[in-house]
Write a protein that holds these residues in place. Structure first.
Motif, PDB file in Angstrom:
ATOM      1  N   LEU A 545      -6.412   6.016  -1.820  1.00 20.60           N
ATOM      2  CA  LEU A 545      -6.194   6.954  -0.727  1.00 20.60           C
ATOM      3  C   LEU A 545      -5.755   6.159   0.604  1.00 20.60           C
ATOM      4  O   LEU A 545      -5.602   6.701   1.393  1.00 20.60           O
ATOM      5  N   THR A 546      -5.288   5.092   0.467  1.00 19.36           N
ATOM      6  CA  THR A 546      -4.705   4.345   1.392  1.00 19.36           C
ATOM      7  C   THR A 546      -3.707   2.955   1.145  1.00 19.36           C
ATOM      8  O   THR A 546      -3.802   2.670  -0.053  1.00 19.36           O
ATOM      9  N   ASP A 547      -2.878   2.721   2.209  1.00 17.00           N
ATOM     10  CA  ASP A 547      -1.911   1.763   1.767  1.00 17.00           C
ATOM     11  C   ASP A 547      -2.575   0.321   2.147  1.00 17.00           C
ATOM     12  O   ASP A 547      -1.945  -0.643   1.787  1.00 17.00           O
ATOM     13  N   LYS A 548      -3.665   0.396   2.919  1.00 18.60           N
ATOM     14  CA  LYS A 548      -4.411  -0.768   3.226  1.00 18.60           C
ATOM     15  C   LYS A 548      -4.881  -1.339   1.931  1.00 18.60           C
ATOM     16  O   LYS A 548      -5.490  -0.632   1.172  1.00 18.60           O
ATOM     17  N   PRO A 549      -5.089  -2.717   1.984  1.00 18.44           N
ATOM     18  CA  PRO A 549      -5.954  -3.211   0.854  1.00 18.44           C
ATOM     19  C   PRO A 549      -7.482  -2.839   0.803  1.00 18.44           C
ATOM     20  O   PRO A 549      -8.174  -2.684   1.766  1.00 18.44           O
TER      21      PRO A 549
END
Length: 762
Positions: A545-549
């Motif tokens: 759902l996200t590009d962040k880790p």
């Protein structure tokens, strides 16, 4: 045969259905008046006393019941209320009492830490120049209540002055004797009033006497008890120790008291001490023969033989548990879903009191009256030990096959450089510890699943919806590293135990952890084996759902041991390695699924330390090795995080470094940044995050106070290794508390980051 009495040291305050917890939380939520709260708590308190009386216990403790914590009760009884709470003398109000425990928007709560090496948390008394006074004689009040309401001639319980002061803060160690001189007159007043009331026995808890402390302090202890003896010469004092063997046995048993209570479950050395030094003929021996901290039924025939030997010492014997029973659940009777073989081998608080009564009867009436019950207790454990429930040969072999290289990674400096390139995080990256608010909605969904009102498909869809909601919220807040929220987990140990072989779970085996917070410790009864991936589905979905880790979240082997009721038929090291090997497989599955930040929490590592410092090195060696066994199979770019709760960091800093985690987060806000002082003396050269706000309090911290903690920290820690996070998981907090608190945390991080860069420009 000398006289024999049965005795108890403390009883679970929570009620069979956690009535105590529910009453407190209703009051805090504003759904219960103070009058109604006190009425409900009185009902629970009297019911607890009546249950003990109905079981035939001769000496029943009174004063062990509490609104929150017994150390806090003692501080309030002596008027030790920090100035920030606006206290101006007299009895401490209920609201002030709870503010000390929980804090408020305007006032920071008192520090909370673990009670010796248990999972129970106590509130740390603060002196800060205060002059104590006796605000009310609480033990006297509860003694009178038990006698008037139930006709019980109770045994008032007090935390002894030496233990109370040693576990307090706000004074210099060099002034210890001076503070005791201030405190002792208040104890003298309490005891004198109990004596005038006609009390026969008082239980004076001094568990600090089993720890490693300077021998010269025993002289102080002797002087203290000489004074107490003079204040109430006809009152009988039972000096009660527990959790280990007495440190200075000859000096302790000669103290001017009428009885000495010894732990013969955890304090195995106490047997040798009695053999070597004997026991005074004029004192009562409190024989803590039934294990008050674990849930296995006693081998009563063995206990009976020990007691027969112990009756040759002293003027009489109290047969009792080894410590207060607050560390075990209330009763086994409601556990209808356990394997019958396992259930028969269990003993909770009520059953332990039955064991005390059987052993007391044995000493009074002889073996012929109790022989069948003694044999039956042995059979319960023999049947379990001999069953397939406890034996997995392949697991035992895997532990034997562990090699040194299985616990070693590339040196930290080399892999940290690779990780910095891999993740490209800003200076002072922000994250949370793992769990996010578990609302009534979340708990209802879990209950519907358990009752099979919801299918697995519907429940999993609900969890995914919560993950979507909170991934978006974390992105909006501006966190750098996210978590999936752990909405599928009721407890950080229970969740994994339910998915590994070797664990069993109760329906109502609740134990108090802190305040109204109760946990159901898993029963680790057999060999532990990995079955299938346990966390990959939720972590992978969150990452999609996200590009962040997004961090994968696991609980470490030492914490799983310390927060479970663990089998006692094989060494704990072997059990830890079994758990570590199972977690190692889960770590490998997470990494294969693309989760390359993995947090393996060890909040209980410090609390598992033996109370004797000479035993630390062995425990820490295998605990560290177990953690590394679980985490050392990953790539250099995979970042291993861990988390620890309040601890005396300086005492075990070398072992914490030896864990070789890339990043460690530590609770520190309640200690008002005192942990930061440790790093002025000790170097820590791995990634570290010191919690910048207290999640156990409902108050929302201001940006400025978090900036202050951050600035203090980077004054003694390498800024390039420093992370910013809350103290602990956020599952117990409400959304309307969490979001503004995290926003303030991110603002604090950004503000310090910008100022640091400006100040370090060439």
């Amino acid at each position: 045969m000398k006289w024999v009495k049965s005795s108890n040291l403390g009883y679970p305050r929570i009620g069979e259905q956690r009535e105590w917890k529910k009453a407190l939380e209703s009051y805090w939520a504003g759904d219960l008046t103070q009058e109604s709260l006190m009425k409900q708590l009185k009902t629970i308190r009297l019911n607890n006393l009546k249950k003990q009386a109905d079981k035939g216990i001769d000496w029943i403790p009174v004063g062990d019941f509490t609104l929150y914590d017994s150390m806090l009760d003692t501080a309030a009884m002596f008027g030790l209320v920090p100035r920030r709470f606006g206290y101006d003398g007299g009895p401490v109000s209920v609201n002030t009492y709870f503010e000390m425990a929980r804090g408020s928007q305007d006032r920071v709560a008192c520090e909370m830490t673990k009670w010796f090496n248990t999972n129970y948390h106590y509130i740390v008394p603060e002196w800060e120049g205060l002059k104590p006074q006796l605000t009310e004689n609480r033990p006297l009040r509860e003694y009178r209540e038990a006698k008037a309401e139930l006709g019980i001639e109770g045994k008032p319980v007090l935390i002894g002055p030496y233990t109370f002061l040693k576990l307090s803060k706000g004074y210099e160690q060099k002034d210890f004797s001076q503070y005791l001189e201030i405190l002792v007159p208040l104890y003298k007043q309490v005891l004198a009033e109990l004596e005038r009331e006609g009390v026969e026995w008082v239980q004076m808890d001094e568990p600090i006497l089993v720890t490693s402390f300077p021998k010269e302090e025993m002289k102080i202890v002797v002087e203290v008890y000489q004074e107490l003896r003079q204040a109430a010469p006809s009152l009988k004092l039972m000096l009660q120790t527990y959790f280990d063997s007495i440190e200075y046995y000859p000096e302790t048993v000669e103290l001017p008291v009428q009885g000495i209570g010894l732990d013969f479950a955890a304090g195995k050395k106490n047997f040798d001490l009695i053999k070597s030094h004997g026991f005074p003929d004029d004192k009562v021996l409190g024989a803590g023969i039934v294990d008050g901290r674990n849930i296995w039924h006693s081998r009563l025939s063995e206990k009976a033989e020990i007691l027969e030997w112990l009756t040759s010492f002293g003027s009489g014997v109290f047969v009792q548990p080894s410590c207060s029973l607050i560390h075990v659940p209330v009763t086994v009777t409601a556990e209808t879903e356990l394997d019958p073989l396992l259930k028969k081998a269990l003993s909770f608080a009520d059953e332990k009191l039955d064991e005390v009564e059987i052993l007391t009867q044995h000493l009074r009436e002889g073996r012929e009256k109790t022989v069948d019950r003694l044999k039956e207790s042995n059979k319960r454990l023999d049947d379990l030990d001999q069953s397939d429930l406890r034996h997995q040969p392949q697991v035992r072999e895997a532990v034997k096959d562990v090699k040194p290289q299985d616990t070693v990674r590339t040196p930290f400096e080399l892999r940290w450089e690779k990780q910095q390139k891999r993740w490209n995080l800003p200076l002072f990256p922000t994250t949370t510890i793992g769990s996010l608010p578990q609302t009534k909605e979340v708990r209802r969904a879990r209950l519907k699943r358990r009752k099979k009102e919801w299918s697995e498909e519907r429940y999993n869809k609900f969890v995914q919806e919560k993950i979507v909601e909170w991934i978006r919220l974390q992105e909006e807040v501006g966190l750098d590293v996210l978590v999936h929220g752990e909405f599928e987990r009721s407890d950080m140990v229970e969740y994994f135990g339910e998915r590994l072989e070797g664990f069993a779970f109760t329906r109502n085996g609740w134990v108090q952890s802190y305040g109204s917070r109760c946990t159901r410790p898993p029963i680790l009864y057999g060999d532990v084996r990995f079955v299938e991936p346990m966390t990959v589905r939720e972590s992978s979905y969150a990452q999609s759902l996200t590009d962040k880790p997004v961090k994968g979240m696991l609980t470490g082997p030492s914490t799983i041991l310390n927060w479970s009721f663990v089998r006692d038929d094989i060494p704990r090291r072997d059990v830890a390695f079994q758990v570590a090997l199972a977690l190692r497989e889960e770590v490998q599955h997470l990494e294969s699924a693309g989760i390359e930040m993995i947090q393996v929490d060890e909040p209980a590592l410090r609390e598992g330390l033996p109370l004797k410092k000479e035993a630390w090195s062995d425990f820490l060696a295998w605990s560290v090795e177990a953690f590394r066994l679980a985490t050392s199979s990953v790539k250099d770019t995979t970042q291993i995080h861990t988390h620890m709760c309040y601890c005396e960091f300086s005492e075990i800093i070398d072992s914490i470094r030896d864990l070789d985690a890339d990043v460690i987060s530590i609770e520190t806000s309640r200690s008002h940044g005192e942990l930061i002082e440790v790093f002025e003396k000790h170097t820590y050269d791995h990634g570290i995050g010191l919690g910048v706000y207290d999640i156990h309090s409902p108050r929302i911290p201001q940006v400025e106070e978090m900036e202050k903690i951050i600035n203090q920290a980077i004054g003694v820690l390498d800024p390039s290794l420093f992370w910013i996070n809350p103290d602990c998981g956020l599952k117990t907090r409400r959304r309307e508390e969490v979001i503004p608190a995290l926003k303030n945390m991110v603002k604090a991080a950004v503000g310090v980051r910008d100022r640091y860069r400006l100040s370090n420009q060439p």
